[in-house]
Design an enzyme around this catalytic site. Structure first.
Site, short mmCIF file in Angstrom:
data_model
loop_
_atom_site.label_atom_id
_atom_site.label_comp_id
_atom_site.label_asym_id
_atom_site.label_seq_id
_atom_site.Cartn_x
_atom_site.Cartn_y
_atom_site.Cartn_z
N LYS A 101 0.86 -1.18 0.00
CA LYS A 101 0.00 0.00 0.00
C LYS A 101 0.90 1.23 0.00
CE LYS A 101 -2.91 2.81 2.95
NZ LYS A 101 -3.79 2.94 4.11
N ASN A 210 -9.22 1.64 9.50
CA ASN A 210 -8.49 1.29 10.71
C ASN A 210 -9.13 1.95 11.94
OD1 ASN A 210 -4.91 1.07 11.46
ND2 ASN A 210 -6.62 0.92 12.84
N THR A 211 -9.10 3.29 11.96
CA THR A 211 -9.53 4.02 13.16
C THR A 211 -11.00 3.76 13.50
OG1 THR A 211 -7.97 5.72 12.48
CG2 THR A 211 -9.47 6.29 14.26
#
Lengths: 259, 65
Positions: A101, A210-211
């Site tokens: 990524k 993610n968060t």
């Protein structure tokens, strides 16, 4: 779901891709990832602390590369050179694994992608044989350029990293979807399940987050919510939504009403 | 002999990269090493001779998004 997500030479069952940052500990990380059902799990590459706890558990002990497709990121890199070095180290770390990524981030408080450096790094990495999933802005022209360079997936932000604001410009995401043939994965900005569903309903091939999971009050439960949200959004996209109308359209027939 | 390892200058008494990594208990860990800007595969750690002024980066995987 019958269909799968194809990215470069890889095929994944889940359209949800998840990060491993910001969790309380590795145990919570592992449990959230299981609950998310994700096949692709991102990780960062950082300097090893020398002389400190060499026996400490490693992320790769919890997220086994034999079970998951590890997606090393270049988070924290502000130049194309640093991003390329990081990818080379990641390839070595993961025994020749080529999927990365790419993200080259500006030093601003928006953490907006530096697209000039990103384009340059993408060119180098593609030439070196990497399969590049690239984080970028929601600018359709840049997305087209990244596809032309040979990136295997283009990943526009929905909103700034870690902001949880949801898709701020669905029209740009739609335009990117219309223009590209490689998978388009919304990366960053999702805050809750409905945000992920909106992205999938637009026709996005996946969502990376993610968060939204790690900073939920109950990350494990949110991971499951996201799994369902991605599935629902994809099914709704495949089903094809009804057209929007300005006025009501009765669901029960007029005929046969009692007088 | 002085090496710069992960940005810090260290006095090192080791002949090869493998010796140095064994000394720091990292040799069998999941790490990757960049040596003077080039990736060094694990297979040649023991053939990589150290010289004064060498620059080494040692990395591992951590959580990230």
């Amino acid at each position: 779901m019958s269909n799968t997500l194809k990215v470069g030479s890889y095929t994944f069952k889940s359209r949800l891709l998840v990060g491993t940052g910001k969790y309380k500990n590795l145990d919570e990380t592992g449990r959230a990832i299981v609950a998310s059902g994700a096949d692709v799990v991102t990780m960062a590459v950082r300097r090893t602390n020398l002389g400190q706890h060499p026996s400490e558990p490693n992320l790769l002990d919890v997220i086994s590369p034999s079970k998951y497709t590890l997606l090393p990121n270049t988070a924290g890199c502000h130049t194309a050179d640093d991003a390329v070095r990081t990818c080379r180290l990641a390839r070595e770390l993961l025994d020749g694994h080529r999927l990365v990524k790419l993200e080259v981030i500006s030093k601003s408080r928006t953490l907006y992608p530096d697209v000039v450096e990103t384009l340059s790094a993408a060119q180098t990495l593609v030439k070196e044989g990497f399969e590049v999933m690239v984080y970028t802005s929601d600018d359709p022209l840049i997305a087209i350029e990244l596809e032309k360079i040979g990136c295997v997936a283009v990943m526009p932000l929905g909103a700034p990293i870690g902001s949880g604001l949801g898709l701020q410009n669905p029209y740009n995401i739609q335009e990117i979807l219309d223009q590209l043939s490689v998978p388009v994965i919304v990366d960053a900005g999702v805050g809750t399940a409905s945000d992920a569903t909106v992205a999938m309903e637009l026709g996005c091939d996946g969502v990376l987050m993610n968060t939204a999971i790690a900073e939920a009050q109950d990350p494990i439960k949110m991971a499951e919510a996201m799994r369902l949200a991605i599935t629902s959004g994809r099914l709704a996209f495949e089903a094809g939504r009804m057209p929007r109308k300005r006025y009501a359209d009765a669901s029960s027939p007029e005929a046969g009403l009692i007088k | 002999m002085k090496l710069t390892v992960n940005g810090k200058v260290e006095s090192v008494d080791a002949l090869t990269l493998r010796d140095y990594l064994a000394h720091t208990e990292l040799v069998d860990k999941r790490i990757a090493v960049e040596f003077n800007g080039e990736i060094v595969p694990k297979s040649i750690f023991s053939e990589t001779l150290l010289q004064d002024g060498d620059v080494v980066e040692i990395v591992h995987a951590i959580g990230g998004g």
